[in-house]
Design a protein around this motif. Structure first.
Motif, PDB file in Angstrom:
ATOM      1  N   MET A 156       0.827  -1.211   0.000  1.00  0.00           N
ATOM      2  CA  MET A 156       0.000   0.000   0.000  1.00  0.00           C
ATOM      3  C   MET A 156       0.865   1.266   0.000  1.00  0.00           C
ATOM      4  N   VAL A 157       1.990   1.240   0.701  1.00  0.00           N
ATOM      5  CA  VAL A 157       2.909   2.385   0.692  1.00  0.00           C
ATOM      6  C   VAL A 157       3.475   2.581  -0.716  1.00  0.00           C
ATOM      7  N   ILE A 158       3.829   1.486  -1.372  1.00  0.00           N
ATOM      8  CA  ILE A 158       4.332   1.580  -2.742  1.00  0.00           C
ATOM      9  C   ILE A 158       3.268   2.188  -3.653  1.00  0.00           C
ATOM     10  N   THR A 159       2.040   1.712  -3.530  1.00  0.00           N
ATOM     11  CA  THR A 159       0.949   2.239  -4.353  1.00  0.00           C
ATOM     12  C   THR A 159       0.729   3.722  -4.075  1.00  0.00           C
ATOM     13  N   GLY A 160       0.735   4.102  -2.820  1.00  0.00           N
ATOM     14  CA  GLY A 160       0.574   5.514  -2.461  1.00  0.00           C
ATOM     15  C   GLY A 160       1.685   6.375  -3.035  1.00  0.00           C
ATOM     16  N   ILE A 215      -4.607   9.821 -14.159  1.00  0.00           N
ATOM     17  CA  ILE A 215      -5.679   8.897 -14.576  1.00  0.00           C
ATOM     18  C   ILE A 215      -5.068   7.643 -15.210  1.00  0.00           C
ATOM     19  N   GLY A 216      -4.087   7.825 -16.073  1.00  0.00           N
ATOM     20  CA  GLY A 216      -3.413   6.684 -16.688  1.00  0.00           C
ATOM     21  C   GLY A 216      -2.737   5.806 -15.655  1.00  0.00           C
ATOM     22  N   THR A 217      -2.119   6.436 -14.656  1.00  0.00           N
ATOM     23  CA  THR A 217      -1.448   5.684 -13.599  1.00  0.00           C
ATOM     24  C   THR A 217      -2.459   4.859 -12.805  1.00  0.00           C
ATOM     25  N   ILE A 218      -3.585   5.451 -12.471  1.00  0.00           N
ATOM     26  CA  ILE A 218      -4.607   4.732 -11.695  1.00  0.00           C
ATOM     27  C   ILE A 218      -5.180   3.576 -12.504  1.00  0.00           C
ATOM     28  N   VAL A 219      -5.446   3.791 -13.784  1.00  0.00           N
ATOM     29  CA  VAL A 219      -5.925   2.687 -14.630  1.00  0.00           C
ATOM     30  C   VAL A 219      -4.871   1.587 -14.680  1.00  0.00           C
ATOM     31  N   SER A 250       2.783  10.408  -9.570  1.00  0.00           N
ATOM     32  CA  SER A 250       1.993  10.759 -10.755  1.00  0.00           C
ATOM     33  C   SER A 250       1.275  12.099 -10.584  1.00  0.00           C
ATOM     34  N   LEU A 251       0.920  12.445  -9.349  1.00  0.00           N
ATOM     35  CA  LEU A 251       0.298  13.751  -9.102  1.00  0.00           C
ATOM     36  C   LEU A 251       1.299  14.889  -9.250  1.00  0.00           C
TER      37      LEU A 251
END
Length: 125
Positions: free
Chosen positions: A82-86, A101-105, A92-93
């Protein structure tokens, strides 16, 4: 077990690539394609695959532990993922050359691939 995990990873990677390709086609069709979108999709999907691999390794290792140790180990590995994902979302922000948006997809791509497999996709493993 490693043979099964290896085949599963190959299958997930193939499906993720298809999902990313479809996402790119949709962005072209909507006129929203950009280099930032491509980078975001690639960035997110790469991390998604790596996180899925970390999950597979964690589960395999936890199965060899006692229940108490396995729970602590699995929880700590979950927190790391989860830390990596955050961190990926924060990057990306902040980076103007990466589409959030591309990163989240991309980050959702492995989950979508697994869900598609569970819904009766061919060649599940």
């Amino acid at each position: 077990m490693e043979g099964y995990t290896g085949k599963l990873m190959q299958n997930i990677i193939k499906r993720v690539l298809v999902i990313i390709f479809l996402a790119l086609l949709i962005t072209f069709a909507l006129g929203k394609f950009s280099q930032a979108m491509l980078v975001g999709l690639l960035f997110g999907s790469t991390i998604s695959i790596l996180n899925f691999r970390l999950l597979a390794l964690s589960v395999t290792k936890a199965l060899e532990m006692s229940p108490g140790k396995a729970q602590i180990y699995a929880s700590s590995r979950y927190l790391i993922r989860m830390v990596i994902t955050g961190a990926v979302i924060v990057v990306s922000l902040k980076a103007p050359y990466i589409s959030t948006i591309g990163t989240i997809v991309g980050l959702l791509s492995a989950k979508l691939a697994v869900m598609q497999m569970g819904l009766g996709g061919k060649d599940t493993v």
